[in-house]
Every structure is written in structure tokens, then in C-alpha cells.
Design a protein around this motif. Structure first.
Motif, short mmCIF file in Angstrom:
data_model
loop_
_atom_site.label_atom_id
_atom_site.label_comp_id
_atom_site.label_asym_id
_atom_site.label_seq_id
_atom_site.Cartn_x
_atom_site.Cartn_y
_atom_site.Cartn_z
N GLU A 219 0.93 -0.99 -0.03
CA GLU A 219 -0.02 0.02 0.05
C GLU A 219 0.94 1.25 0.17
OE1 GLU A 219 0.94 -0.65 4.30
OE2 GLU A 219 0.60 -1.95 2.56
N ARG A 220 2.14 1.23 0.03
CA ARG A 220 2.92 2.26 -0.01
C ARG A 220 3.72 2.61 -1.38
NH1 ARG A 220 2.73 6.12 4.08
NH2 ARG A 220 1.86 5.03 5.97
N PHE A 221 4.33 3.73 -1.52
CA PHE A 221 4.73 3.95 -2.80
C PHE A 221 6.17 4.80 -2.31
CE2 PHE A 221 0.61 3.40 -4.24
CZ PHE A 221 0.58 3.14 -5.56
N VAL A 222 7.26 4.14 -2.85
CA VAL A 222 8.77 4.66 -2.61
C VAL A 222 9.23 5.43 -3.88
CG1 VAL A 222 10.84 4.55 -1.63
CG2 VAL A 222 9.03 2.94 -0.76
N VAL A 223 9.34 6.72 -3.81
CA VAL A 223 9.94 7.68 -4.50
C VAL A 223 11.38 8.05 -4.60
CG1 VAL A 223 9.48 9.40 -6.35
CG2 VAL A 223 7.61 8.46 -5.25
N SER A 224 12.51 7.50 -5.39
CA SER A 224 13.59 8.15 -5.08
C SER A 224 13.67 9.42 -5.98
CB SER A 224 14.66 7.01 -5.98
OG SER A 224 14.41 5.88 -5.35
N TYR A 225 13.18 10.53 -5.32
CA TYR A 225 12.84 11.74 -5.79
C TYR A 225 14.15 12.60 -6.13
CZ TYR A 225 13.52 14.23 -1.15
OH TYR A 225 13.91 14.77 -0.22
N THR A 226 15.36 12.28 -5.38
CA THR A 226 16.33 13.21 -5.73
C THR A 226 17.14 12.64 -6.91
OG1 THR A 226 17.73 11.59 -4.56
CG2 THR A 226 16.66 13.57 -3.05
N LYS A 227 16.60 11.63 -7.60
CA LYS A 227 17.16 11.35 -8.85
C LYS A 227 16.48 11.94 -10.07
CE LYS A 227 19.43 7.89 -7.25
NZ LYS A 227 20.72 7.72 -7.33
N ILE A 228 15.49 12.75 -9.83
CA ILE A 228 14.65 13.51 -10.68
C ILE A 228 15.22 14.81 -10.95
CG2 ILE A 228 12.23 14.40 -11.49
CD1 ILE A 228 11.06 11.94 -9.83
N ILE A 229 15.58 15.36 -12.11
CA ILE A 229 16.24 16.45 -12.17
C ILE A 229 15.28 17.48 -12.91
CG2 ILE A 229 18.12 17.88 -13.43
CD1 ILE A 229 19.11 15.81 -11.53
N THR A 230 14.99 18.39 -12.18
CA THR A 230 13.94 19.61 -12.74
C THR A 230 14.13 20.93 -12.04
OG1 THR A 230 11.63 19.87 -12.75
CG2 THR A 230 12.43 18.84 -10.77
N ASP A 231 13.87 21.91 -12.86
CA ASP A 231 13.69 23.33 -12.30
C ASP A 231 12.43 23.62 -11.83
OD1 ASP A 231 12.50 23.59 -14.77
OD2 ASP A 231 13.94 24.78 -15.69
N ILE A 232 11.29 22.79 -11.84
CA ILE A 232 9.86 23.10 -11.40
C ILE A 232 10.07 23.52 -10.00
CG2 ILE A 232 7.64 22.09 -10.78
CD1 ILE A 232 7.89 20.55 -13.22
N PRO A 233 9.70 24.63 -9.52
CA PRO A 233 9.85 25.15 -8.21
C PRO A 233 9.23 24.27 -7.10
CG PRO A 233 8.98 26.84 -9.74
CD PRO A 233 8.84 25.70 -10.40
N ASN A 234 9.63 24.28 -6.13
CA ASN A 234 9.29 23.43 -4.83
C ASN A 234 9.18 21.76 -5.20
OD1 ASN A 234 9.18 25.70 -3.37
ND2 ASN A 234 7.11 26.31 -4.24
N PHE A 235 9.25 21.13 -6.21
CA PHE A 235 9.25 19.85 -6.42
C PHE A 235 9.89 19.00 -5.18
CE2 PHE A 235 10.58 15.89 -7.98
CZ PHE A 235 9.69 15.14 -8.34
N HIS A 236 11.30 19.27 -5.21
CA HIS A 236 12.15 18.59 -4.20
C HIS A 236 11.51 18.69 -2.76
CE1 HIS A 236 14.46 18.30 -7.83
NE2 HIS A 236 14.88 17.06 -7.59
#
Length: 262
Positions: free
Chosen positions: A75-92
Motif C-alpha cells: 500500500e506504499r509508494f517509494v519515490v527516489s525523488y532526488t534522482k529526478i532533475i527538474t527546475d520546477i519550483p518546490n518539487f524537491h
């Protein structure tokens, strides 16, 4: 194959050792900090299905990248979010809120999450970076402010859940803590000489509940913290892990001896 855990305080050369072992024994499944790991959640968002769905909706332009860097665990989702490169404000910053460390979970919930991940892990042939001590230890000291005795008991209970025949801890150690931290202050700087790692690490320490309680402000305070952490980790190795740990001289180890051990 063993599951090999590489540990040691900052500046001891953990990533270098991991890369050398990985080159010598490519059969290992490598889990670096920020990678998806079956036991560790540092630098990863840990979300419910509803939270995950909201993030996908809010950051629709990044949907494909988010999905690519997501592993569903029941029931859980694990996202390796620091691997995502983006300049979208506030995503990280937004995804950081779903991490389990830095006091974001109650002590009871943190213990339950860590215990469950270790209890459910039964595979072999993994090479882990900072998965047994570093991130857990920093949270227990700096945010939950446990005593040394309470932390030792936490690890006694955690180690009891681990399959000992598949466990090996490689611990990088040095008496020259101050010199090691000075070295990485310089090494982890940008082209203009700004000490990026040091600034972030000091801010993290100073603004933690433990740092505020003890009036931490300076480089010397950081050294006090790291010496304390190293001493405590060595105590846990001595009192709990014993022969399933190998203490290595930081940056002075011999690869052939390590290969023979693992």
C-alpha cells in the motif's frame, strides 16, 4: 553472498569503498544513498496511494519521471525523488516532506518502519551504503534526542531481527576526525570555493532539536557530534555485532583483504 553494509561517519570514504567493491565484485546489487532500497528510505519519499496520486496530479509534467523512479510496496509508494532533475519550483521540497527522517515521524512510527523493513528483507548479495548506522543514527541523536543507552537498545532489538549469517558490516574508522571533516569541507565545494556540504551540514546540525538544546553553532561543535557518533557506533559494534563487523582504517584499507572477507 553476504549482504554488506558500509558505514562510518562523514569523510571516511564510504562511497569510494563501495565503488571499489562494486568494481571488484559486480555481482552485488548496489544501493547507494538516494537509490531505492528494500531496507533504507533515506532521500526517498514514502507515501500512501492517496499522497502519491496527489503528487502525480500536482506535478503532471514530471509524471513519467516520477513513475520511473517509484517502487510500489503493497500500500506504499517509494519515490527516489532526488534522482529526478527538474527546475520546477518546490518539487524537491514537496517530496522531502514524505521522508521518514529528520523528526518527520514519531519515534514509535520510525522504529516500526525500520523494524518492518529489516524483518521483511530476506535477499542476499546486496551492497548497502549508509543503511545501518548513518541516517538512522543521526535521526535518533539529533531529532529524537535518545540517550546513548536507548540507542544501543534500539540497535540490539534491530540486530535481533537480522539474519546474521547473511550480514557483514564494514566500518571505516579514524582517530583523525577533525582532519577528515576539514578535507571534505574543501573537497565538497563549488568552483568558486563555496563550501556547500559544510554549510548544509552545519545548518542541519545547528537547527536540529539536539543542536538547539546544546547550543551548537561552530565547526568545533560539528566535530564533537561526529566524535560522539563514531564512539557510539563502535560501542554498538563491540557490544552487539561482534565478529560480523570488520573495522577498517579509513582510506588505508587493502582491497585484497576486503575481498577475502566478503
Amino acid at each position: 553472498m553476504n549482504n554488506v553494509f558500509i558505514e562510518g561517519i562523514q569523510g571516511m570514504g564510504k562511497s569510494t569503498l563501495l565503488n571499489c567493491i562494486n568494481s571488484a565484485v559486480p555481482e552485488f546489487h548496489v544501493c547507494r544513498e538516494g537509490d531505492y532500497s528494500p531496507i533504507e528510505l533515506a532521500w526517498c519519499a514514502w507515501m500512501t496511494q492517496d499522497e502519491y496520486g496527489q503528487v502525480l496530479k500536482r506535478y503532471e509534467p514530471l509524471r513519467a519521471e516520477i513513475v520511473k523512479n517509484t517502487v510500489q510496496e503493497k500500500e506504499r509508494f517509494v519515490v527516489s525523488y532526488t534522482k529526478i532533475i527538474t527546475d520546477i519550483p518546490n518539487f524537491h521540497k514537496e517530496l522531502e516532506k514524505f521522508e521518514i527522517y529528520n523528526g518527520r515521524k514519531s519515534l514509535q512510527d520510525l522504529k516500526a518502519i525500520i523494524s518492518s523493513r529489516y524483518s521483511n528483507f530476506s535477499e542476499t548479495g546486496y551492497l548497502f551504503e549508509c543503511s545501518f548506522f548513518q541516517n538512522i543514527m543521526e535521526d535518533l541523536i539529533l531529532f529524537h534526542q535518545l540517550s546513548d543507552g536507548e540507542i544501543v537498545e534500539f540497535y540490539r532489538e534491530l540486530y535481533a531481527k537480522i539474519k546474521k549469517e547473511q550480514f557483514l558490516l564494514l566500518y571505516l574508522y579514524s582517530d583523525e576526525v577533525e582532519e577528515a571533516i576539514k578535507a571534505i569541507k574543501e573537497e565538497r565545494s563549488d568552483a568558486q570555493g563555496n563550501e556547500l556540504w559544510y554549510s548544509l551540514m552545519l545548518e542541519y546540525l545547528v537547527h536540529s532539536p539536539y543542536g538547539e538544546k546544546h547550543g551548537y553553532r561552530t565547526f568545533e561543535d560539528m566535530i564533537v557530534h561526529f566524535r560522539h557518533r563514531q564512539q557510539l557506533e563502535l560501542r554498538i559494534i563491540r557490544d552487539i555485532i561482534g565478529e560480523k563487523a570488520v573495522i577498517l582504517p579509513a582510506k588505508k584499507w587493502k582491497m585484497e583483504e576486503i575481498i577475502a572477507v566478503i
